[in-house]
Design a protein around this motif. Structure first.
Motif, PDB file in Angstrom:
ATOM      1  N   MET A  14       0.824  -1.209   0.000  1.00 54.72           N
ATOM      2  CA  MET A  14       0.000   0.000   0.000  1.00 54.72           C
ATOM      3  C   MET A  14       0.857   1.258   0.000  1.00 54.72           C
ATOM      4  SD  MET A  14      -3.126  -0.989   2.594  1.00 54.72           S
ATOM      5  CE  MET A  14      -3.813   0.682   2.490  1.00 54.72           C
ATOM      6  N   LEU A  15       1.915   1.261   0.821  1.00 50.88           N
ATOM      7  CA  LEU A  15       2.805   2.430   0.872  1.00 50.88           C
ATOM      8  C   LEU A  15       3.464   2.660  -0.489  1.00 50.88           C
ATOM      9  CD1 LEU A  15       4.262   4.661   2.417  1.00 50.88           C
ATOM     10  CD2 LEU A  15       5.969   2.952   3.130  1.00 50.88           C
ATOM     11  N   MET A  16       3.914   1.579  -1.113  1.00 52.83           N
ATOM     12  CA  MET A  16       4.528   1.688  -2.432  1.00 52.83           C
ATOM     13  C   MET A  16       3.524   2.218  -3.452  1.00 52.83           C
ATOM     14  SD  MET A  16       6.461  -1.293  -4.647  1.00 52.83           S
ATOM     15  CE  MET A  16       7.578  -1.676  -3.293  1.00 52.83           C
ATOM     16  N   THR A  17       2.293   1.740  -3.368  1.00 50.37           N
ATOM     17  CA  THR A  17       1.238   2.208  -4.275  1.00 50.37           C
ATOM     18  C   THR A  17       1.024   3.707  -4.136  1.00 50.37           C
ATOM     19  OG1 THR A  17       0.091   0.080  -4.234  1.00 50.37           O
ATOM     20  CG2 THR A  17      -1.204   2.001  -4.870  1.00 50.37           C
ATOM     21  N   PHE A  18       0.932   4.191  -2.903  1.00 50.29           N
ATOM     22  CA  PHE A  18       0.692   5.619  -2.680  1.00 50.29           C
ATOM     23  C   PHE A  18       1.834   6.467  -3.235  1.00 50.29           C
ATOM     24  CE2 PHE A  18       1.077   9.420   0.083  1.00 50.29           C
ATOM     25  CZ  PHE A  18      -0.078  10.064  -0.353  1.00 50.29           C
ATOM     26  N   VAL A  19       3.067   6.054  -2.975  1.00 48.70           N
ATOM     27  CA  VAL A  19       4.229   6.835  -3.436  1.00 48.70           C
ATOM     28  C   VAL A  19       4.289   6.868  -4.966  1.00 48.70           C
ATOM     29  CG1 VAL A  19       6.747   6.930  -3.488  1.00 48.70           C
ATOM     30  CG2 VAL A  19       5.556   6.423  -1.347  1.00 48.70           C
ATOM     31  N   VAL A  20       4.117   5.704  -5.599  1.00 51.75           N
ATOM     32  CA  VAL A  20       4.195   5.633  -7.064  1.00 51.75           C
ATOM     33  C   VAL A  20       3.038   6.395  -7.702  1.00 51.75           C
ATOM     34  CG1 VAL A  20       4.035   4.085  -9.053  1.00 51.75           C
ATOM     35  CG2 VAL A  20       5.476   3.467  -7.116  1.00 51.75           C
ATOM     36  N   PHE A  21       1.831   6.200  -7.193  1.00 50.15           N
ATOM     37  CA  PHE A  21       0.670   6.879  -7.762  1.00 50.15           C
ATOM     38  C   PHE A  21       0.753   8.386  -7.542  1.00 50.15           C
ATOM     39  CE2 PHE A  21      -2.852   3.532  -8.435  1.00 50.15           C
ATOM     40  CZ  PHE A  21      -1.932   2.660  -8.989  1.00 50.15           C
ATOM     41  N   MET A  22       1.285   8.816  -6.393  1.00 50.97           N
ATOM     42  CA  MET A  22       1.473  10.237  -6.158  1.00 50.97           C
ATOM     43  C   MET A  22       2.425  10.812  -7.207  1.00 50.97           C
ATOM     44  SD  MET A  22       2.488  12.229  -2.630  1.00 50.97           S
ATOM     45  CE  MET A  22       4.097  11.426  -2.500  1.00 50.97           C
ATOM     46  N   GLY A  23       3.455  10.034  -7.555  1.00 47.87           N
ATOM     47  CA  GLY A  23       4.371  10.462  -8.613  1.00 47.87           C
ATOM     48  C   GLY A  23       3.654  10.621  -9.939  1.00 47.87           C
ATOM     49  N   TYR A  24       2.773   9.677 -10.262  1.00 45.10           N
ATOM     50  CA  TYR A  24       1.973   9.783 -11.487  1.00 45.10           C
ATOM     51  C   TYR A  24       1.116  11.044 -11.453  1.00 45.10           C
ATOM     52  CZ  TYR A  24       2.861   5.110 -13.483  1.00 45.10           C
ATOM     53  OH  TYR A  24       3.428   4.012 -14.086  1.00 45.10           O
ATOM     54  N   GLY A  25       0.464  11.281 -10.321  1.00 45.53           N
ATOM     55  CA  GLY A  25      -0.423  12.436 -10.202  1.00 45.53           C
ATOM     56  C   GLY A  25       0.319  13.753 -10.332  1.00 45.53           C
ATOM     57  N   LEU A  26       1.489  13.850  -9.699  1.00 53.70           N
ATOM     58  CA  LEU A  26       2.280  15.078  -9.764  1.00 53.70           C
ATOM     59  C   LEU A  26       2.839  15.299 -11.162  1.00 53.70           C
ATOM     60  CD1 LEU A  26       4.181  14.894  -6.350  1.00 53.70           C
ATOM     61  CD2 LEU A  26       2.239  16.366  -6.955  1.00 53.70           C
ATOM     62  N   PHE A  27       3.229  14.214 -11.826  1.00 55.66           N
ATOM     63  CA  PHE A  27       3.702  14.330 -13.207  1.00 55.66           C
ATOM     64  C   PHE A  27       2.587  14.856 -14.109  1.00 55.66           C
ATOM     65  CE2 PHE A  27       3.706  12.303 -17.421  1.00 55.66           C
ATOM     66  CZ  PHE A  27       4.824  12.904 -17.966  1.00 55.66           C
ATOM     67  N   ALA A  28       1.392  14.303 -13.943  1.00 48.51           N
ATOM     68  CA  ALA A  28       0.262  14.752 -14.757  1.00 48.51           C
ATOM     69  C   ALA A  28      -0.035  16.227 -14.505  1.00 48.51           C
ATOM     70  CB  ALA A  28      -0.964  13.897 -14.448  1.00 48.51           C
ATOM     71  N   ALA A  29       0.026  16.640 -13.243  1.00 47.25           N
ATOM     72  CA  ALA A  29      -0.229  18.041 -12.906  1.00 47.25           C
ATOM     73  C   ALA A  29       0.837  18.959 -13.502  1.00 47.25           C
ATOM     74  CB  ALA A  29      -0.287  18.212 -11.388  1.00 47.25           C
ATOM     75  N   ALA A  30       2.088  18.449 -13.564  1.00 49.43           N
ATOM     76  CA  ALA A  30       3.199  19.258 -14.083  1.00 49.43           C
ATOM     77  C   ALA A  30       3.048  19.551 -15.567  1.00 49.43           C
ATOM     78  CB  ALA A  30       4.524  18.552 -13.815  1.00 49.43           C
ATOM     79  N   ILE A  31       2.437  18.625 -16.319  1.00 45.42           N
ATOM     80  CA  ILE A  31       2.277  18.849 -17.761  1.00 45.42           C
ATOM     81  C   ILE A  31       0.892  19.421 -18.099  1.00 45.42           C
ATOM     82  CG2 ILE A  31       3.899  17.012 -18.314  1.00 45.42           C
ATOM     83  CD1 ILE A  31       1.490  15.277 -19.112  1.00 45.42           C
ATOM     84  N   ARG A  32       0.131  19.746 -17.066  1.00 50.66           N
ATOM     85  CA  ARG A  32      -1.231  20.239 -17.272  1.00 50.66           C
ATOM     86  C   ARG A  32      -1.258  21.514 -18.120  1.00 50.66           C
ATOM     87  NH1 ARG A  32      -5.137  23.375 -14.137  1.00 50.66           N
ATOM     88  NH2 ARG A  32      -7.238  22.515 -14.492  1.00 50.66           N
ATOM     89  N   SER A  33      -0.325  22.424 -17.847  1.00 44.19           N
ATOM     90  CA  SER A  33      -0.302  23.686 -18.596  1.00 44.19           C
ATOM     91  C   SER A  33      -0.007  23.445 -20.073  1.00 44.19           C
ATOM     92  CB  SER A  33       0.736  24.646 -17.996  1.00 44.19           C
ATOM     93  OG  SER A  33       2.025  24.056 -18.046  1.00 44.19           O
ATOM     94  N   GLN A  34       0.841  22.442 -20.356  1.00 43.91           N
ATOM     95  CA  GLN A  34       1.139  22.109 -21.749  1.00 43.91           C
ATOM     96  C   GLN A  34      -0.110  21.598 -22.464  1.00 43.91           C
ATOM     97  OE1 GLN A  34       4.204  22.751 -22.973  1.00 43.91           O
ATOM     98  NE2 GLN A  34       4.662  23.569 -20.934  1.00 43.91           N
ATOM     99  N   VAL A  35      -0.902  20.830 -21.740  1.00 46.38           N
ATOM    100  CA  VAL A  35      -2.141  20.314 -22.319  1.00 46.38           C
ATOM    101  C   VAL A  35      -3.133  21.437 -22.541  1.00 46.38           C
ATOM    102  CG1 VAL A  35      -4.098  18.750 -21.927  1.00 46.38           C
ATOM    103  CG2 VAL A  35      -1.790  18.047 -21.277  1.00 46.38           C
ATOM    104  N   LEU A  36      -3.210  22.377 -21.575  1.00 44.40           N
ATOM    105  CA  LEU A  36      -4.126  23.505 -21.700  1.00 44.40           C
ATOM    106  C   LEU A  36      -3.826  24.348 -22.930  1.00 44.40           C
ATOM    107  CD1 LEU A  36      -4.405  24.737 -17.992  1.00 44.40           C
ATOM    108  CD2 LEU A  36      -6.307  24.042 -19.445  1.00 44.40           C
ATOM    109  N   SER A  37      -2.536  24.474 -23.271  1.00 43.72           N
ATOM    110  CA  SER A  37      -2.149  25.317 -24.395  1.00 43.72           C
ATOM    111  C   SER A  37      -2.227  24.589 -25.738  1.00 43.72           C
ATOM    112  CB  SER A  37      -0.720  25.849 -24.181  1.00 43.72           C
ATOM    113  OG  SER A  37       0.211  24.774 -24.141  1.00 43.72           O
ATOM    114  N   ARG A  38      -2.502  23.297 -25.698  1.00 41.12           N
ATOM    115  CA  ARG A  38      -2.580  22.505 -26.928  1.00 41.12           C
ATOM    116  C   ARG A  38      -3.826  21.615 -26.891  1.00 41.12           C
ATOM    117  NH1 ARG A  38       2.635  22.951 -25.282  1.00 41.12           N
ATOM    118  NH2 ARG A  38       4.204  23.589 -26.826  1.00 41.12           N
TER     119      ARG A  38
END
Length: 203
Positions: A152-176
């Motif tokens: 469970m701990l591994m799941t949270f850490v890895v999924f949090m990484g996925y979520g933060l990565f998606a949020a980081a590229i959000r502005s790129q998606v908004l502009s395209r």
């Protein structure tokens, strides 16, 4: 806790599945906070699988054809529903600065439900986890619980990484906008593929 268990668990966690897609969609559509909350929800969705494995309910589910089919087709229906939601302009993958925020409770409940019906987790806890409990184990339930909590701990850490990565590229998606169109199609197709695979899965 063996290195083999940690490595195999990491492969299971990081591989694309419903939880990963839900977390990515949350981060893309509503930012870092939503991505982290979705990661937490997906992690909490593991708890019923863990309880089933520890208590032996997984064996009962595996033995009952009706119970298995019921859970399976509930999962298929929900995955197809998620695909439809993603394709909608104002659906689950709506990326817009004016997107109305969903409450943390809504995000968590949605993520819990999608992982509750995740066949990958059922397979992991029923078929894989018991292999790491030795026959001479003095406290097998405690050991299984410890391994489950590590997963469970591994799941949270890895999924949090996925979520933060998606949020980081959000502005790129908004502009395209065309990127979002293709992402909707890819996400919807992934949900349909997962649903189809689940529909034809056997016990």
């Amino acid at each position: 806790m063996s290195l083999e268990f940690l490595l195999t668990s990491f492969i299971v966690v990081v591989s694309p599945g419903t939880g990963v897609l839900v977390t990515l969609a949350a981060g893309l559509s509503r930012g870092a906070r939503a991505g982290i909350v979705a990661a937490l929800g997906c992690t909490l969705g593991i708890v019923p699988h863990m309880i089933a494995a520890v208590s032996g309910l997984a064996a009962l589910l595996h033995a009952s054809a009706l119970a298995f089919q019921t859970i399976k087709y509930l999962g298929v229906a929900y995955l197809l529903f998620m695909a439809w939601q993603v394709l909608k302009e104002r659906g689950a993958l709506s990326v817009d600065e004016k997107t109305a925020p969903r409450s943390a409770r809504q995000v968590v409940l949605s993520a819990i439900f999608v992982n509750l019906l995740n066949p990958k987790l059922s397979i992991f806890f029923f078929a894989f986890l018991p292999q790491f409990i030795g026959q001479d184990e003095t406290a097998p339930l405690m050991h299984m619980t410890e391994l489950s909590l590590a997963f469970m701990l591994m799941t949270f850490v890895v999924f949090m990484g996925y979520g933060l990565f998606a949020a980081a590229i959000r502005s790129q998606v908004l502009s395209r906008p065309y990127i979002l169109t293709w992402m909707r199609r890819v996400f919807a197709g992934a949900f349909v593929a997962l649903g189809t695979r689940l529909a034809f899965s056997e016990r």
